[in-house]
Design a protein around this motif. Structure first.
Motif, short mmCIF file in Angstrom:
data_model
loop_
_atom_site.label_atom_id
_atom_site.label_comp_id
_atom_site.label_asym_id
_atom_site.label_seq_id
_atom_site.Cartn_x
_atom_site.Cartn_y
_atom_site.Cartn_z
N SER A 53 -3.98 -7.83 -9.02
CA SER A 53 -5.11 -7.75 -8.19
C SER A 53 -4.83 -6.83 -6.83
O SER A 53 -5.56 -6.07 -6.52
N THR A 54 -3.69 -7.13 -6.41
CA THR A 54 -3.33 -6.10 -5.20
C THR A 54 -3.21 -4.83 -5.59
O THR A 54 -3.89 -4.13 -4.91
N VAL A 55 -2.59 -4.41 -6.57
CA VAL A 55 -2.58 -3.12 -6.94
C VAL A 55 -3.64 -2.58 -7.40
O VAL A 55 -4.13 -1.49 -7.00
N TYR A 56 -4.78 -3.56 -8.13
CA TYR A 56 -6.41 -2.95 -8.42
C TYR A 56 -6.70 -2.70 -7.17
O TYR A 56 -7.47 -1.56 -7.10
N ASN A 57 -6.68 -3.69 -6.24
CA ASN A 57 -7.53 -3.38 -4.97
C ASN A 57 -7.06 -2.13 -4.21
O ASN A 57 -7.80 -1.28 -3.60
N ILE A 58 -5.51 -1.80 -4.17
CA ILE A 58 -5.16 -0.58 -3.58
C ILE A 58 -5.67 0.62 -4.22
O ILE A 58 -6.00 1.57 -3.48
N LEU A 59 -5.65 0.65 -5.58
CA LEU A 59 -6.14 1.98 -6.25
C LEU A 59 -7.67 1.90 -5.93
O LEU A 59 -8.01 3.08 -5.57
N LYS A 60 -8.42 0.83 -6.02
CA LYS A 60 -9.84 0.98 -5.47
C LYS A 60 -10.13 1.50 -4.18
O LYS A 60 -11.14 2.18 -3.80
N ARG A 66 0.84 -1.01 -0.18
CA ARG A 66 -0.23 -0.12 -0.01
C ARG A 66 0.63 1.28 -0.01
O ARG A 66 0.33 2.25 -0.79
N ILE A 67 2.05 1.26 0.92
CA ILE A 67 2.67 2.50 0.79
C ILE A 67 3.31 2.57 -0.31
O ILE A 67 3.54 3.80 -0.91
N GLU A 68 4.02 1.70 -1.13
CA GLU A 68 4.71 1.66 -2.33
C GLU A 68 3.68 2.34 -3.42
O GLU A 68 3.97 3.27 -4.32
N VAL A 69 2.38 2.00 -3.52
CA VAL A 69 1.57 2.13 -4.36
C VAL A 69 0.97 3.70 -4.28
O VAL A 69 1.08 4.44 -5.35
N VAL A 70 0.71 3.97 -2.96
CA VAL A 70 0.49 5.53 -2.88
C VAL A 70 1.36 6.32 -2.98
O VAL A 70 1.49 7.30 -3.74
N LYS A 71 2.92 6.21 -2.68
CA LYS A 71 3.74 6.81 -2.95
C LYS A 71 3.96 7.08 -4.59
O LYS A 71 4.17 8.29 -4.95
N LEU A 72 3.93 6.09 -5.20
CA LEU A 72 4.13 6.26 -6.70
C LEU A 72 2.97 7.05 -7.37
O LEU A 72 3.22 7.97 -8.06
N VAL A 73 1.64 6.62 -6.98
CA VAL A 73 0.59 7.40 -7.70
C VAL A 73 0.67 8.92 -7.09
O VAL A 73 0.49 9.77 -7.96
N LEU A 74 1.21 9.15 -5.97
CA LEU A 74 1.27 10.75 -5.69
C LEU A 74 2.28 11.37 -6.26
O LEU A 74 2.26 12.45 -6.59
N LEU A 89 0.87 12.01 -10.04
CA LEU A 89 0.08 13.19 -10.08
C LEU A 89 0.66 14.37 -9.65
O LEU A 89 0.46 15.51 -9.96
N GLU A 90 1.86 14.43 -8.64
CA GLU A 90 2.52 15.99 -8.54
C GLU A 90 3.07 16.19 -9.71
O GLU A 90 3.32 17.30 -9.88
N LYS A 91 3.51 15.48 -10.69
CA LYS A 91 3.96 15.57 -11.81
C LYS A 91 2.96 16.06 -12.97
O LYS A 91 3.30 16.27 -14.16
N LYS A 92 1.71 16.03 -12.53
CA LYS A 92 0.55 16.24 -13.62
C LYS A 92 0.73 15.01 -14.41
O LYS A 92 -0.16 15.45 -15.59
N GLU A 93 0.82 14.01 -14.00
CA GLU A 93 0.73 12.84 -15.07
C GLU A 93 -0.57 12.20 -14.72
O GLU A 93 -1.29 12.42 -13.59
N HIS A 94 -1.04 11.50 -15.71
CA HIS A 94 -2.41 10.72 -15.61
C HIS A 94 -1.85 9.43 -15.68
O HIS A 94 -2.23 8.76 -16.81
N PRO A 95 -1.46 8.69 -14.55
CA PRO A 95 -0.83 7.11 -14.74
C PRO A 95 -2.20 6.17 -15.15
O PRO A 95 -3.34 6.45 -14.52
N THR A 96 -2.15 5.37 -16.04
CA THR A 96 -3.04 4.24 -16.06
C THR A 96 -2.67 3.03 -15.05
O THR A 96 -1.64 3.12 -14.46
N PHE A 97 -3.58 2.13 -15.18
CA PHE A 97 -3.38 1.07 -14.18
C PHE A 97 -2.12 0.35 -14.43
O PHE A 97 -1.30 -0.04 -13.94
N ILE A 154 0.99 1.93 -13.32
CA ILE A 154 1.43 1.80 -11.94
C ILE A 154 1.80 0.58 -11.75
O ILE A 154 2.60 0.30 -11.14
N LEU A 155 1.08 -0.59 -12.24
CA LEU A 155 1.53 -2.00 -12.06
C LEU A 155 2.93 -2.36 -12.43
O LEU A 155 3.62 -2.74 -11.76
#
Length: 130
Positions: free
Chosen positions: A57-64, A21-29, A32-40, A43-44
């Motif tokens: 499925s873990t990455v998907y569940n964290i994003l959900k 969870r920490i890794e996915v949140v860190k990556l997504v943030l 988004l700070e770089k004004k990118e719009h990452p796809t699933f 991120i995966l």
């Protein structure tokens, strides 16, 4: 008073802050700070490069989980799910280039509010040219 970061929000709601969870949140943030719009898949693939055993499925569940808790929003275009910040703006999806642009137009957003719509993000498909 502690700032409401995505990890704090999850922790306050009783979710464990696992390394995944920490890794996915860190990556997504970061994206988004770089004004990118990452796809699933963006991120995966990036998370898998750091944590090879993590499943899709873990990455998907964290994003959900992040979306369900108001941390991010998602939108679909051409079979892809894009993730974005939760803030009123317009996403222009360029059909010809594949890029996604953020447009902040208070007049349009105000018209939506006046119609009883509370926008978190608006998606417009367009031809953007080169």
């Amino acid at each position: 008073m502690e700032q409401q970061t995505p990890l704090n929000i999850l922790k306050e709601k009783g979710y464990r802050l696992t390394p995944q969870r920490i890794e996915v949140v860190k990556l997504v943030l970061e994206k988004l700070e770089k004004k990118e719009h990452p796809t699933f898949n963006d991120i995966l693939n990036e998370v898998k490069s750091k944590m090879p055993s993590i499943s899709a499925s873990t990455v998907y569940n964290i994003l959900k989980l992040l979306e369900d808790n108001g941390v991010i929003v998602s939108f679909e275009h051409n079979g892809r799910t894009y993730y974005d910040k939760v803030e009123p703006h317009i996403n222009v999806v360029c059909a010809d280039t594949g890029k996604v642009l953020d447009i902040y137009n208070e007049k349009i957003l105000e018209e939506l509010r006046n119609a009883g719509v509370v926008p978190t993000s608006v998606v417009v498909k367009a031809i953007c040219g080169k």
